[in-house]
Design a protein around this motif. Structure first.
Motif, PDB file in Angstrom:
ATOM      1  N   GLN A  65      87.700   6.003 140.702  1.00 55.91           N
ATOM      2  CA  GLN A  65      86.407   5.261 140.808  1.00 55.91           C
ATOM      3  C   GLN A  65      85.279   6.200 140.274  1.00 55.91           C
ATOM      4  N   VAL A  66      84.164   5.462 139.843  1.00 55.69           N
ATOM      5  CA  VAL A  66      82.958   6.190 139.311  1.00 55.69           C
ATOM      6  C   VAL A  66      81.802   6.047 140.453  1.00 55.69           C
ATOM      7  N   HIS A  67      81.303   7.091 140.720  1.00 51.32           N
ATOM      8  CA  HIS A  67      80.154   7.203 141.471  1.00 51.32           C
ATOM      9  C   HIS A  67      78.945   7.621 140.737  1.00 51.32           C
ATOM     10  N   ARG A  68      78.023   6.752 140.919  1.00 52.12           N
ATOM     11  CA  ARG A  68      76.638   6.653 140.119  1.00 52.12           C
ATOM     12  C   ARG A  68      75.630   7.524 140.957  1.00 52.12           C
ATOM     13  N   PRO A  69      75.116   8.552 140.122  1.00 48.46           N
ATOM     14  CA  PRO A  69      74.281   9.558 140.735  1.00 48.46           C
ATOM     15  C   PRO A  69      73.079   8.977 141.574  1.00 48.46           C
ATOM     16  N   THR A  70      72.691   9.825 142.774  1.00 48.78           N
ATOM     17  CA  THR A  70      71.731   9.506 143.735  1.00 48.78           C
ATOM     18  C   THR A  70      70.403  10.318 143.483  1.00 48.78           C
ATOM     19  N   LEU A  71      69.420   9.990 143.887  1.00 53.52           N
ATOM     20  CA  LEU A  71      68.086  11.031 143.915  1.00 53.52           C
ATOM     21  C   LEU A  71      68.642  12.308 144.546  1.00 53.52           C
ATOM     22  N   ASP A  72      69.449  12.069 145.577  1.00 53.17           N
ATOM     23  CA  ASP A  72      69.836  13.314 146.394  1.00 53.17           C
ATOM     24  C   ASP A  72      70.731  14.277 145.788  1.00 53.17           C
ATOM     25  N   ASP A  73      71.398  13.609 144.957  1.00 48.83           N
ATOM     26  CA  ASP A  73      72.495  14.596 143.817  1.00 48.83           C
ATOM     27  C   ASP A  73      71.493  15.233 143.086  1.00 48.83           C
ATOM     28  N   VAL A  74      70.321  14.488 142.504  1.00 54.97           N
ATOM     29  CA  VAL A  74      69.222  15.219 141.720  1.00 54.97           C
ATOM     30  C   VAL A  74      68.772  16.357 142.329  1.00 54.97           C
ATOM     31  N   PHE A  75      68.336  16.043 143.656  1.00 53.15           N
ATOM     32  CA  PHE A  75      67.661  17.178 144.436  1.00 53.15           C
ATOM     33  C   PHE A  75      68.550  18.277 144.758  1.00 53.15           C
ATOM     34  N   LEU A  76      69.843  18.009 144.793  1.00 54.81           N
ATOM     35  CA  LEU A  76      70.641  18.792 145.259  1.00 54.81           C
ATOM     36  C   LEU A  76      70.957  20.007 144.077  1.00 54.81           C
TER      37      LEU A  76
END
Length: 322
Positions: free
Chosen positions: A295-306
């Protein structure tokens, strides 16, 4: 519409302790933009908004809002902005319509004009049937719509929203934002908001500004931040006994980082997931590594924040923002 340079704010707690809430924020917001400011509790978001809305004065640095300096011309700034804070702004014992008319009079309208303006906002924000009801009898969503209406009485070119939808259920949040966005389009407003709801920032803001420890640490579109700072994550599951080989293959992908093997799954962060996944699967097939799922999981803003702060904004969203 907004321009700050090296804006700071200190709070003296005692003779020996000073809290540096804002540590030199430089920020420009153009007319018509919708800018979301994200940050953990205590990051300085609300303190920055309170300086820009003239509620507190900066310790140092400069800020102009709607063309006026917040320190030397605060009354001119206030005439040109709307501000919806975290608390409810209307008096609980007052009637909805009376509060809006009173707000209009405060901003210099004669009573007839104030009534006309109040009627327009009651209609636009679906509060017309509640005009004679006491504020204390309103639901949470209705109160927040009233707060927005009060902030728009004088048709300001710039609206500040500090956690406008906190505490609302998903349906009321969606309804509130539908009204706000329609008001924005109707009056060509610039909007600056703080929020802990990442979906709001992701779907509605043209720019996302991340603040931590009183400083701006990122400023870009949501998609730009996700592409640059987070990247896509591949999650690939293999048959037992093949995890070590798949991990090696994942580490060989161009630009691969954060390669993590847990159980029979390997995850790896890459810049372009849709392009990298077929490459990894093909390499596994050539190497005789059977793939069970991918699977491909697109990033979220929470990923950015982390990625930026080392912690998740979702984990930090239950306390009071500062």
């Amino acid at each position: 519409m907004i321009s700050t340079r090296a804006l700071t704010r200190d709070f003296v707690v005692s003779r020996t302790e000073t809290v540096h809430a804002v540590r030199g924020i430089s920020l420009d917001v153009e007319p018509g933009e919708l800018v979301a400011v994200l940050g953990p509790n205590g990051a300085g978001k609300t303190t920055t908004l309170r300086m820009l809305t003239t509620l507190i004065t900066p310790t140092s640095g400069t800020a102009t809002v709607a063309g006026y300096d917040v320190t030397t011309h605060p009354s001119q700034v206030r005439r040109r902005i709307g501000y919806v804070g975290q608390g409810n702004g209307a008096g609980h014992s007052q009637r909805v319509g009376d509060e809006l008319v009173g707000q209009g009079v405060i901003y210099g309208h004669d009573r007839r004009t104030a009534k006309l303006r109040a009627g327009e906002l009651l209609e636009a924000l679906e509060l017309k049937d509640l005009a004679q009801r006491k504020v204390s009898d309103l639901s949470g969503g209705q109160r927040r719509r009233l707060d927005v209406a009060m902030g728009l009485v004088h048709a300001p070119p710039l609206l500040f929203l500090d956690e406008p939808s906190t505490g609302l259920d998903p349906q009321n949040r969606a309804n509130l934002w539908d009204h706000i966005l329609r008001m924005r389009e109707q009056y060509s407003m610039t909007i600056v908001l703080t929020t802990h709801y990442l979906d709001e920032a992701d779907s509605m803001a043209e720019r996302v500004v991340v603040v931590d420890h009183g400083e701006v640490i990122a400023d870009d579109t949501a998609d730009g931040l996700k592409a640059t700072l987070a990247g896509d994550r591949l999650a690939v599951t293999v048959a037992p006994g093949n995890i070590a080989r798949l991990t090696e293959l994942a580490e060989q992908l161009p630009g691969a980082r954060e390669v993590i093997a847990v159980g029979d799954e390997v995850s790896v962060r890459v810049a372009d997931g849709p392009a990298a996944l077929p490459e990894l699967v093909a390499a596994a097939q050539r190497g005789g590594v059977p793939i069970a799922a991918a699977q491909v999981h697109r990033p979220t803003l929470d990923d950015v924040f982390l990625n930026l702060t080392g912690r998740s904004l979702r984990e930090d969203s239950n306390g009071k923002a500062a």
